[in-house]
Write a protein that holds these residues in place. Structure first.
Motif, PDB file in Angstrom:
ATOM      1  N   ALA A  48      19.846 118.576 -32.867  1.00  0.00           N
ATOM      2  CA  ALA A  48      19.024 119.709 -33.302  1.00  0.00           C
ATOM      3  C   ALA A  48      17.661 119.687 -32.631  1.00  0.00           C
ATOM      4  CB  ALA A  48      18.868 119.690 -34.819  1.00  0.00           C
ATOM      5  N   SER A  49      17.016 118.535 -32.606  1.00  0.00           N
ATOM      6  CA  SER A  49      15.687 118.455 -31.996  1.00  0.00           C
ATOM      7  C   SER A  49      15.756 118.663 -30.494  1.00  0.00           C
ATOM      8  CB  SER A  49      15.027 117.112 -32.325  1.00  0.00           C
ATOM      9  OG  SER A  49      15.832 116.023 -31.921  1.00  0.00           O
ATOM     10  N   MET A  50      16.790 118.139 -29.855  1.00  0.00           N
ATOM     11  CA  MET A  50      16.934 118.333 -28.412  1.00  0.00           C
ATOM     12  C   MET A  50      17.096 119.805 -28.066  1.00  0.00           C
ATOM     13  SD  MET A  50      19.347 115.095 -27.335  1.00  0.00           S
ATOM     14  CE  MET A  50      19.564 115.730 -25.674  1.00  0.00           C
ATOM     15  N   MET A  51      17.885 120.532 -28.865  1.00  0.00           N
ATOM     16  CA  MET A  51      18.081 121.959 -28.614  1.00  0.00           C
ATOM     17  C   MET A  51      16.769 122.726 -28.783  1.00  0.00           C
ATOM     18  SD  MET A  51      20.784 124.607 -30.390  1.00  0.00           S
ATOM     19  CE  MET A  51      22.189 123.654 -29.821  1.00  0.00           C
ATOM     20  N   ASP A  54      14.368 121.911 -25.874  1.00  0.00           N
ATOM     21  CA  ASP A  54      14.817 122.592 -24.655  1.00  0.00           C
ATOM     22  C   ASP A  54      14.383 124.060 -24.685  1.00  0.00           C
ATOM     23  OD1 ASP A  54      16.588 122.810 -22.184  1.00  0.00           O
ATOM     24  OD2 ASP A  54      17.534 124.273 -23.507  1.00  0.00           O
ATOM     25  N   ALA A  55      14.491 124.697 -25.854  1.00  0.00           N
ATOM     26  CA  ALA A  55      14.060 126.095 -25.977  1.00  0.00           C
ATOM     27  C   ALA A  55      12.553 126.223 -25.772  1.00  0.00           C
ATOM     28  CB  ALA A  55      14.466 126.644 -27.342  1.00  0.00           C
ATOM     29  N   LEU A  56      11.789 125.250 -26.251  1.00  0.00           N
ATOM     30  CA  LEU A  56      10.343 125.277 -26.029  1.00  0.00           C
ATOM     31  C   LEU A  56      10.018 125.256 -24.541  1.00  0.00           C
ATOM     32  CD1 LEU A  56       8.908 122.788 -28.693  1.00  0.00           C
ATOM     33  CD2 LEU A  56       8.770 125.277 -28.717  1.00  0.00           C
ATOM     34  N   ASP A  57      10.704 124.409 -23.805  1.00  0.00           N
ATOM     35  CA  ASP A  57      10.458 124.311 -22.365  1.00  0.00           C
ATOM     36  C   ASP A  57      10.873 125.588 -21.645  1.00  0.00           C
ATOM     37  OD1 ASP A  57       9.422 121.760 -22.565  1.00  0.00           O
ATOM     38  OD2 ASP A  57      11.336 120.769 -22.160  1.00  0.00           O
ATOM     39  N   ARG A  58      11.984 126.183 -22.058  1.00  0.00           N
ATOM     40  CA  ARG A  58      12.486 127.383 -21.389  1.00  0.00           C
ATOM     41  C   ARG A  58      11.661 128.618 -21.702  1.00  0.00           C
ATOM     42  NH1 ARG A  58      16.493 129.358 -23.376  1.00  0.00           N
ATOM     43  NH2 ARG A  58      17.070 127.938 -25.072  1.00  0.00           N
ATOM     44  N   LEU A  59      11.245 128.747 -22.960  1.00  0.00           N
ATOM     45  CA  LEU A  59      10.655 129.995 -23.429  1.00  0.00           C
ATOM     46  C   LEU A  59       9.133 129.971 -23.499  1.00  0.00           C
ATOM     47  CD1 LEU A  59      13.194 130.599 -26.336  1.00  0.00           C
ATOM     48  CD2 LEU A  59      13.181 131.718 -24.094  1.00  0.00           C
TER      49      LEU A  59
END
Length: 213
Positions: A48-51, A54-59
């Motif tokens: 859950a934390s990895m997902m 990853d969204a923080l880095d992408r968005l």
């Protein structure tokens, strides 16, 4: 940009109201002119934390509001503190049941949310949505995600974030004694929290000063 997250079902529940509320909240925010992304997280420690990270880095969002279910709560709970502890009373959806384990090895004992909690609480009261500030997000996957989020945002002061717990939705009441709330009310509440945070983020950006609690 606003990033909202909710969770998949867990512990035998057919649905998780946090995800349904996030989807409806996103519609309300988009209707109000906000750019919104949504993310359904697994109820799994680590994954859950990895997902989310990853969204923080992408968005690269300006505001992050994560939501999760806390059965027994009577309204929205605006969580103040995330602690560096995974300690599960029940297994997660992958069968893991950590005990007294750090979310981030060697990380600080805790982090405060950077969402404007008091301002959000006032706006929720004006909207007639039951809510309170909570001092504990527990030690299950919700707190795990909350802590991982705030640990990451410690190095990203331009982004503000935090966690909101929601009660059971009325159609899934597990027992006659458990408090419930309409999904539409949860969604409106999450939207109010996100709007309050977005406004605070805009004001601090204009003033050229860091965001504060």
């Amino acid at each position: 940009m606003i990033l909202l997250s909710g969770f998949e079902p867990f512990a035998g529940n057919a649905a998780n109201p946090s995800w349904g509320a996030v989807l409806l909240a996103a519609e309300l925010l988009r209707a109000d002119g906000h750019n919104v992304e949504v993310l359904e997280l697994p109820v799994v420690f680590g994954a859950a934390s990895m997902m989310l990270l990853d969204a923080l880095d992408r968005l690269d969002p300006d505001v992050v509001v994560c939501a999760g279910l806390a059965g027994g709560r009577t309204g929205l709970s605006l969580e103040r503190v995330a602690i560096n502890c995974d300690d599960a009373d029940i297994p997660d959806n992958a069968g893991a049941q950590p005990s007294d384990r750090e979310v981030v090895n060697g990380g600080p004992a805790g982090y405060f949310a950077t969402l404007p909690l008091r301002a959000a609480l006032r706006n929720l009261a004006e909207a007639g949505i039951p809510a309170s500030i909570s001092q504990s997000a527990g030690t299950y996957v919700c707190n795990h995600v909350f802590y991982a989020l705030m640990h990451q945002l410690a190095d990203r002061p331009r982004t503000i974030g935090g966690f909101v717990h929601v009660p059971y939705e009325r159609s899934q009441r597990p027992s006659g004694l458990s408090p419930t709330m309409e999904l539409s009310g949860m969604a409106q509440g999450i939207a109010v929290v996100a709007q309050t945070a977005a406004k605070a983020r805009e004001l601090t950006a204009l003033r050229g000063v860091p965001s504060t609690r």
